[in-house]
Design an enzyme around this catalytic site. Structure first.
Site, short mmCIF file in Angstrom:
data_model
loop_
_atom_site.label_atom_id
_atom_site.label_comp_id
_atom_site.label_asym_id
_atom_site.label_seq_id
_atom_site.Cartn_x
_atom_site.Cartn_y
_atom_site.Cartn_z
N ARG A 126 0.72 -1.27 -0.13
CA ARG A 126 -0.31 0.00 0.08
C ARG A 126 0.79 1.08 0.18
NH1 ARG A 126 -3.27 -2.66 3.93
NH2 ARG A 126 -5.13 -3.47 2.40
N LYS A 148 3.62 11.74 -10.69
CA LYS A 148 2.53 11.01 -11.38
C LYS A 148 3.74 9.76 -12.32
CE LYS A 148 0.26 13.58 -14.34
NZ LYS A 148 -0.16 14.63 -15.82
N GLU A 190 10.91 19.81 -23.90
CA GLU A 190 9.95 19.80 -22.57
C GLU A 190 10.86 21.46 -22.19
OE1 GLU A 190 7.71 18.66 -21.54
OE2 GLU A 190 7.82 16.73 -22.28
N LYS A 232 7.91 23.30 -12.51
CA LYS A 232 7.24 22.50 -12.20
C LYS A 232 7.45 22.48 -11.00
CE LYS A 232 5.41 17.67 -13.05
NZ LYS A 232 6.11 16.60 -14.09
N GLU A 242 -3.61 17.82 -10.82
CA GLU A 242 -4.38 18.32 -12.27
C GLU A 242 -5.78 18.36 -12.52
OE1 GLU A 242 -1.63 16.43 -15.27
OE2 GLU A 242 -3.38 16.53 -16.04
N ARG A 246 -2.77 22.77 -12.91
CA ARG A 246 -1.83 21.22 -13.33
C ARG A 246 -1.38 21.31 -14.93
NH1 ARG A 246 1.69 16.52 -10.21
NH2 ARG A 246 2.82 15.68 -12.54
N ASN A 250 0.40 20.64 -20.17
CA ASN A 250 -0.07 19.48 -21.16
C ASN A 250 0.35 20.26 -22.47
OD1 ASN A 250 -0.40 17.21 -19.27
ND2 ASN A 250 -1.94 17.59 -19.17
N HIS A 253 0.91 19.04 -25.94
CA HIS A 253 1.19 17.58 -25.71
C HIS A 253 -0.54 16.49 -26.30
CE1 HIS A 253 4.14 17.85 -22.83
NE2 HIS A 253 4.15 16.69 -22.92
N HIS A 257 0.25 13.53 -27.88
CA HIS A 257 0.35 12.61 -27.61
C HIS A 257 -0.44 12.04 -28.73
CE1 HIS A 257 0.35 12.48 -23.26
NE2 HIS A 257 1.53 12.61 -23.27
N HIS A 270 8.88 10.97 -27.40
CA HIS A 270 7.86 11.94 -27.22
C HIS A 270 8.55 13.35 -26.91
CE1 HIS A 270 5.17 12.87 -23.92
NE2 HIS A 270 6.22 13.95 -23.18
P1 NAD Z 1 13.38 6.24 -22.01
O1 NAD Z 1 12.91 6.61 -20.17
O2 NAD Z 1 12.82 5.51 -22.65
O3 NAD Z 1 14.91 6.80 -21.98
C1 NAD Z 1 15.51 6.86 -23.31
C2 NAD Z 1 16.69 6.06 -23.31
O4 NAD Z 1 18.33 6.50 -22.87
C3 NAD Z 1 16.39 4.21 -23.12
O5 NAD Z 1 17.28 3.83 -23.82
C4 NAD Z 1 17.03 4.93 -21.34
O6 NAD Z 1 17.48 2.93 -21.25
C5 NAD Z 1 18.38 6.19 -21.74
N1 NAD Z 1 18.85 6.48 -21.38
C6 NAD Z 1 19.09 6.60 -20.64
N2 NAD Z 1 19.62 7.77 -19.53
C7 NAD Z 1 20.44 7.33 -20.08
C8 NAD Z 1 22.25 8.11 -19.95
N3 NAD Z 1 22.14 8.87 -18.97
N4 NAD Z 1 23.38 8.16 -20.24
C9 NAD Z 1 22.88 6.99 -21.74
N5 NAD Z 1 21.55 6.28 -22.30
C10 NAD Z 1 20.27 6.56 -21.19
O7 NAD Z 1 12.38 8.38 -21.89
P2 NAD Z 1 13.03 9.46 -21.82
O8 NAD Z 1 12.33 10.38 -22.36
O9 NAD Z 1 13.54 9.57 -20.31
O10 NAD Z 1 11.13 9.16 -20.52
C11 NAD Z 1 10.20 9.24 -21.92
C12 NAD Z 1 8.73 8.10 -20.92
O11 NAD Z 1 8.68 8.95 -19.92
C13 NAD Z 1 7.36 8.16 -21.22
O12 NAD Z 1 7.51 6.60 -21.13
C14 NAD Z 1 7.18 9.47 -20.85
O13 NAD Z 1 5.59 8.80 -20.40
C15 NAD Z 1 7.19 9.46 -19.00
N6 NAD Z 1 6.96 10.52 -19.05
C16 NAD Z 1 6.49 10.81 -17.03
C17 NAD Z 1 6.19 11.97 -16.81
C18 NAD Z 1 5.86 12.04 -15.63
O14 NAD Z 1 5.56 13.31 -15.52
N7 NAD Z 1 5.66 11.12 -14.63
C19 NAD Z 1 6.52 13.16 -17.46
C20 NAD Z 1 7.43 12.80 -19.30
C21 NAD Z 1 7.27 12.19 -19.27
N1 GLY Z 2 4.57 15.40 -17.45
C1 GLY Z 2 3.13 16.54 -17.04
C2 GLY Z 2 3.16 16.19 -15.54
O1 GLY Z 2 3.48 15.85 -14.64
O2 GLY Z 2 1.86 16.78 -14.48
#
Ligand code: NAD
Ligand code: GLY
Length: 382
Positions: A126, A148, A190, A232, A242, A246, A250, A253, A257, A270
């Site tokens: 939990r 999130k 971003e 942020k 949100e 918040r 987006n 997006h 998206h 992304h």
């Molecule tokens: P990712 O986590 O897939 O990383 C991108 C690539 O880079 C991967 O292949 C990873 O192995 C590699 N990598 C990571 N760090 C590295 C480093 N320091 N050196 C070399 N390679 C490295 O992609 P991302 O862009 O970090 O994240 C995208 C994801 O985040 C999506 O799923 C998206 O939905 C999510 N997201 C979430 C939020 C949120 O608020 N929770 C906000 C924005 C994006």
């Molecule tokens: N990435 C959008 C949010 O965190 O609300």
């Protein structure tokens, strides 16, 4: 040698408040930082193969030096790990190793590792503490902050998730040096978004320093990571769940998206989709008379300077509109869109299908290849 500068950004959410620490070399101090928070239980570091090779040894060494019983859990690299199956695999390891309420998960990686680990932490026993150690630009300026957490469902991205704030975010900007160029540039989308939604001065800083940012120079990188986290944190503090403001995070997006989903998450990163979304949504705002030409032109120039794509892939209106309807931004049957009025200020407006369709038609043939093919045509050379 002078000690690296440390920045601390506070996310103020009453009993869920936490710090974001930003400093080169912080990956070697994770153990000390966890002790500082008073954690005494077991620690699992969740990461992926690429990151394990690069950064897990320093993190695990620091945890062991701080006296923690530590194990590492591996999930695949990239979006394919954002499934309930991988969450379940993490939970199996935690249960087998007798993790409990006082145990901690450390998410070491990009946004994928952060989202999956955060969700596992939200539901195991939990809810157990999660510490984010983000290693991509997207994760350092966005996904590690704000709580999130989610995995994907066949019918929608991030459809299964929970709000679960981390207890600490440890950002080591040095880890960005190993990021592939396309991933680095995608993260800049971003960053530009923060300037557009909240801070004209920051936007102007990005205009002045984009060449240095493309080269990942230390000073500008530390500044944009810190300022992005400040923006942020301020937005999340006002609207954690949100329900209203918040949603400005987006920006770009709604279209972005939809393009990601039309390309089955394989054709655009992304950040690339968000860049196209920001350019197109700003053009829609201009069409509505909300946003002056100078503003759309200024944003467009910065997006191109960053090396990001800007042009809508060739897609039919019905496909784009259909994909937009699956977005989580649909509420009570209405789709909302974040539209710029000027640099540093956006408004949230319901999206009228007939007006959006007229704008779409007015664009003529300013479109590129279909979203199913890798979108490279308008990306300037890195
Ligand atoms: P990712 O986590 O897939 O990383 C991108 C690539 O880079 C991967 O292949 C990873 O192995 C590699 N990598 C990571 N760090 C590295 C480093 N320091 N050196 C070399 N390679 C490295 O992609 P991302 O862009 O970090 O994240 C995208 C994801 O985040 C999506 O799923 C998206 O939905 C999510 N997201 C979430 C939020 C949120 O608020 N929770 C906000 C924005 C994006
Ligand atoms: N990435 C959008 C949010 O965190 O609300």
């Amino acid at each position: 040698m002078t000690a690296p500068v440390e920045h601390c950004v506070k996310v103020s959410l009453a009993e869920r408040s936490y710090d974001i620490l930003i400093r080169s070399g912080l990956r070697g101090e994770v153990g000390r930082c966890l002790r500082g928070l008073g954690f005494s239980g077991k620690v699992a570091v969740v990461t992926s193969p690429a990151i394990r090779r690069l950064y897990a040894p320093a993190v695990i060494r620091s945890l062991r030096q701080a006296g923690y019983e530590t194990r590492s859990i591996l999930i695949p690299d990239g979006e394919r790990a954002k499934t309930l199956r991988w969450v379940s695999a993490i939970l199996d390891e935690l249960a087998t190793a007798r993790f409990e309420r006082g145990s901690v998960l450390v998410a070491l990686g990009g946004g994928v590792v952060g989202d999956v680990t955060g969700f596992a932490a939200a539901i195991f026993a939990r809810g157990i503490p999660c510490v984010q150690v983000p290693t991509t630009l997207v994760a350092q300026v966005d996904s590690s902050v704000g709580g999130k957490t989610a995995v994907n469902h066949a019918l929608g991205k991030n459809l299964i998730g929970a709000f679960h704030q981390p207890r600490l975010v440890l950002i080591d900007p040095e880890t960005l040096n190993t990021l592939p160029t396309t991933e680095w540039i995608a993260g800049l989308a971003e960053v530009i978004k923060y300037g557009m939604i909240a801070d004209e001065e920051f936007f102007a800083y990005l205009e002045r320093h984009m060449v240095a940012l493309r080269k990942r120079e230390d000073g500008p990188v530390a500044h944009v990571v810190t300022r992005s986290c400040q923006i942020k944190a301020a937005v999340v503090r006002e609207d954690e769940r949100e329900s209203d403001q918040r949603r400005i995070l987006n920006y770009g997006h709604t279209v972005g998206h939809a393009l990601e989903s039309l390309g089955k998450y394989r054709t655009l990163l992304h950040g690339e989709a968000v860049a196209i979304g920001m350019v197109q949504e700003a053009d829609f705002a201009r069409y509505l008379g909300l946003c002056p030409n100078e503003v759309t032109a200024r944003q467009h120039a910065l997006v191109r300077e960053a090396g990001l794509p800007d042009t809508l892939p060739r897609v039919r209106f019905s496909e784009l509109w259909g994909a937009m309807q699956h977005d989580k931004k649909v509420a009570h049957g209405h789709l909302y869109c974040v539209l710029p009025e000027r640099v540093g200020r956006v408004v949230i407006r319901p999206l009228e299908p007939s007006t959006f369709k007229r704008w779409f038609a007015s664009r003529g043939d300013k479109q590129e290849r279909r979203p199913g093919s890798r979108h490279v045509a308008s990306r300037p050379k890195a």
